[in-house]
Design an enzyme around this catalytic site. Structure first.
Site, PDB file in Angstrom:
ATOM      1  N   ALA A 105      15.646  58.499  -8.461  1.00  0.00           N
ATOM      2  CA  ALA A 105      15.339  59.869  -8.014  1.00  0.00           C
ATOM      3  C   ALA A 105      15.069  59.887  -6.523  1.00  0.00           C
ATOM      4  O   ALA A 105      14.638  58.887  -5.943  1.00  0.00           O
ATOM      5  CB  ALA A 105      14.127  60.411  -8.777  1.00  0.00           C
ATOM      6  N   ASP A 106      15.315  61.042  -5.926  1.00  0.00           N
ATOM      7  CA  ASP A 106      15.003  61.209  -4.515  1.00  0.00           C
ATOM      8  C   ASP A 106      14.749  62.687  -4.237  1.00  0.00           C
ATOM      9  O   ASP A 106      15.419  63.552  -4.804  1.00  0.00           O
ATOM     10  CB  ASP A 106      16.152  60.719  -3.625  1.00  0.00           C
ATOM     11  CG  ASP A 106      15.721  60.680  -2.171  1.00  0.00           C
ATOM     12  OD1 ASP A 106      14.948  59.761  -1.816  1.00  0.00           O
ATOM     13  OD2 ASP A 106      16.107  61.572  -1.399  1.00  0.00           O
ATOM     14  N   SER A 107      13.781  62.955  -3.378  1.00  0.00           N
ATOM     15  CA  SER A 107      13.464  64.333  -2.985  1.00  0.00           C
ATOM     16  C   SER A 107      13.435  64.440  -1.474  1.00  0.00           C
ATOM     17  O   SER A 107      12.914  63.547  -0.801  1.00  0.00           O
ATOM     18  CB  SER A 107      12.093  64.749  -3.530  1.00  0.00           C
ATOM     19  OG  SER A 107      12.102  64.717  -4.937  1.00  0.00           O
ATOM     20  N   SER A 124      16.943  65.134  -6.543  1.00  0.00           N
ATOM     21  CA  SER A 124      18.122  64.623  -7.241  1.00  0.00           C
ATOM     22  C   SER A 124      17.705  63.488  -8.154  1.00  0.00           C
ATOM     23  O   SER A 124      16.838  62.683  -7.800  1.00  0.00           O
ATOM     24  CB  SER A 124      19.152  64.092  -6.243  1.00  0.00           C
ATOM     25  OG  SER A 124      19.611  65.121  -5.412  1.00  0.00           O
ATOM     26  N   LYS A 180      19.655  54.036  -5.703  1.00  0.00           N
ATOM     27  CA  LYS A 180      18.470  53.411  -6.316  1.00  0.00           C
ATOM     28  C   LYS A 180      18.747  53.033  -7.774  1.00  0.00           C
ATOM     29  O   LYS A 180      18.453  51.918  -8.207  1.00  0.00           O
ATOM     30  CB  LYS A 180      17.274  54.359  -6.246  1.00  0.00           C
ATOM     31  CG  LYS A 180      16.752  54.604  -4.845  1.00  0.00           C
ATOM     32  CD  LYS A 180      15.710  55.725  -4.853  1.00  0.00           C
ATOM     33  CE  LYS A 180      15.333  56.184  -3.465  1.00  0.00           C
ATOM     34  NZ  LYS A 180      14.396  57.317  -3.489  1.00  0.00           N
TER      35      LYS A 180
END
Length: 195
Positions: free
Chosen positions: A75-77, A112, A59
């Site tokens: 960001a990623d969760s 992250s 991203k």
């Protein structure tokens, strides 16, 4: 700290966390097809943590190739239940299935973040929180789900630690900002070194 950063995410929660921490940001969604990336990585036997890291980097890099000389935050969760990746629900039936899977069990919430500049990652960080969900009856899960508006359900997964979701858990270990999708303390530490 840079004057402003580009947030490669449509997440209102992430934008709010940046705002509350006086970090000026401009939203520029990456529009990465997360499902295709997840499926490809799962075929390669990638762990939920690796998937989260890859998506955050993808991203940030995608947006930063278009916007030069700016700091871009991706960001990623994800939820990791015994090594199984659990993504955000597409509908209420999926949401109910996720709640059933998590019911009475311990899982990890992994967030992250990646900062990129000119198309390349310059910094990244991953944090993990451990949550133990209480045991609920089917009726109790249905009642909980009925209180969550669609907009919140699809944006923040099946639980919102800052709202109704707190009542789901018997134990929460970890940083609340990580659980909400943005480990802001580490981001601030990095950004403060940039001036």
């Amino acid at each position: 700290m840079p004057d402003k950063i580009i947030l490669a995410s449509k997440s209102k929660v992430r934008k709010d966390i940046l705002d509350k921490n006086n970090i000026e940001s401009v939203v520029e969604p990456s529009n990465v097809d997360e499902e295709i990336v997840k499926l490809a990585l799962i075929k390669e036997n990638a762990t939920p943590e690796i998937i989260s890291k890859n998506l955050a980097e993808l991203k940030a890099n995608k947006v930063s190739t278009k916007i030069h000389d700016q700091i871009v935050l991706g960001a990623d969760s994800v939820i990791d239940l015994d090594g199984e990746l659990i993504s955000k629900p597409e509908n209420r039936e999926e949401a109910m299935n996720i709640l059933r899977k998590l019911n009475g069990k311990s899982h990890f919430l992994i967030s992250s973040v990646c900062i990129s500049k000119n198309g390349s990652m310059v910094w990244n960080y991953t944090d993990k929180a451990t949550l133990i969900m209480k045991n609920f009856s089917e009726l109790e899960l249905e009642k909980y789900l009925s209180k969550i508006p669609d907009e919140n359900l699809y944006a923040y997964n099946v639980y919102q630690i800052e709202g109704e979701g707190r009542s789901l858990f018997s134990s929460i270990e970890g940083d609340e900002d990580t659980i909400m999708g943005l480990p802001i303390k580490k981001i601030k530490e990095y950004l403060n070194l940039q001036k």
